[in-house]
Design an enzyme around this catalytic site. Structure first.
Site, mmCIF file in Angstrom:
data_model
loop_
_atom_site.group_PDB
_atom_site.id
_atom_site.type_symbol
_atom_site.label_atom_id
_atom_site.label_comp_id
_atom_site.label_asym_id
_atom_site.label_seq_id
_atom_site.Cartn_x
_atom_site.Cartn_y
_atom_site.Cartn_z
ATOM 1 N N LYS A 35 59.234 30.977 17.749
ATOM 2 C CA LYS A 35 57.758 31.243 17.475
ATOM 3 C C LYS A 35 57.872 32.635 17.000
ATOM 4 O O LYS A 35 56.900 33.524 17.404
ATOM 5 C CB LYS A 35 56.983 30.891 18.761
ATOM 6 C CG LYS A 35 57.083 29.738 19.198
ATOM 7 C CD LYS A 35 55.972 29.223 20.243
ATOM 8 C CE LYS A 35 55.865 27.854 20.867
ATOM 9 N NZ LYS A 35 55.891 26.845 19.816
ATOM 10 N N CYS A 36 58.645 33.141 16.062
ATOM 11 C CA CYS A 36 58.866 34.500 15.768
ATOM 12 C C CYS A 36 58.420 34.643 14.178
ATOM 13 O O CYS A 36 58.444 33.561 13.380
ATOM 14 C CB CYS A 36 60.048 35.175 16.030
ATOM 15 S SG CYS A 36 60.528 36.576 15.119
ATOM 16 N N GLY A 37 57.825 35.546 13.614
ATOM 17 C CA GLY A 37 57.795 35.870 12.202
ATOM 18 C C GLY A 37 59.002 35.860 11.451
ATOM 19 O O GLY A 37 58.796 35.483 10.256
#
Length: 182
Positions: A35-37
């Site tokens: 759930k990271c850029g």
């Protein structure tokens, strides 16, 4: 050979393992999050793995929830996410801490062997711009930081989280390690 090779780790499936299972290969050790850029790097990492795996190159993914809770899933959820969304076939391991007092021994060894990542300045500034306090060196800065380990088991290079898998400097470092003895 450093102690990196002998640190016990577990696969996402819960099997005991260590980097010594990959003796003689060039490794790219990456702390990952779903759930990271930077999560879309999974696609580039898989492409990199596919391109060089027959030359003795392996990417080892270590999920970590150390940065803004960006890897909250269970091992099963992580495995499903990686395979469903990015077709990941490179080895993935159990979720570990890569910073702080509970830092996994593998990351203690990696950071000790390569205390500075290349070109972190812009990413540090970006984190600060989002109101976050970046970890000081030698700590891992964020998800998707990359450690390149040579065939000899020694850490050859360390790259900033925002270094894309197709970055020229990363590719050159991998090829240098893969083809050094040819």
């Amino acid at each position: 050979m450093t102690d990196i090779q002998n640190v016990p780790v577990k696969t996402l499936a819960g099997k005991d393992s260590s980097l010594s299972d990959y003796d003689g290969q060039v490794l790219l050790v990456v702390n990952v999050a779903s759930k990271c850029g930077l999560t879309p790097q999974y696609e580039g990492l898989q492409a990199l793995y596919e391109k060089y795996k027959d030359e003795g190159f392996v990417i080892l993914g270590f999920p970590s929830n150390d940065f803004a809770g960006q890897e909250p899933g269970s091992e099963e959820e992580i495995a499903d996410f990686c395979s469903t969304n990015y077709g990941v076939t490179f080895p993935m391991f159990s979720k570990i801490a890569v910073v702080g007092p509970d830092k996994h021994p593998l990351y203690r060894e990696l950071v000790s062997a390569a205390p500075v990542a290349a070109n972190t300045g812009a990413f540090r500034a970006k984190l600060s711009g989002y109101g976050m306090t970046p970890n000081p060196e030698p700590e891992v800065l964020w998800n998707f930081e990359k450690f390149l380990v040579g065939r000899d088991g020694e850490v050859a290079s360390r790259f900033s989280p925002d270094t894309a898998p197709d970055d020229d400097a990363l590719i050159q470092a991998i090829e240098r390690e893969l083809f050094a003895s040819e």
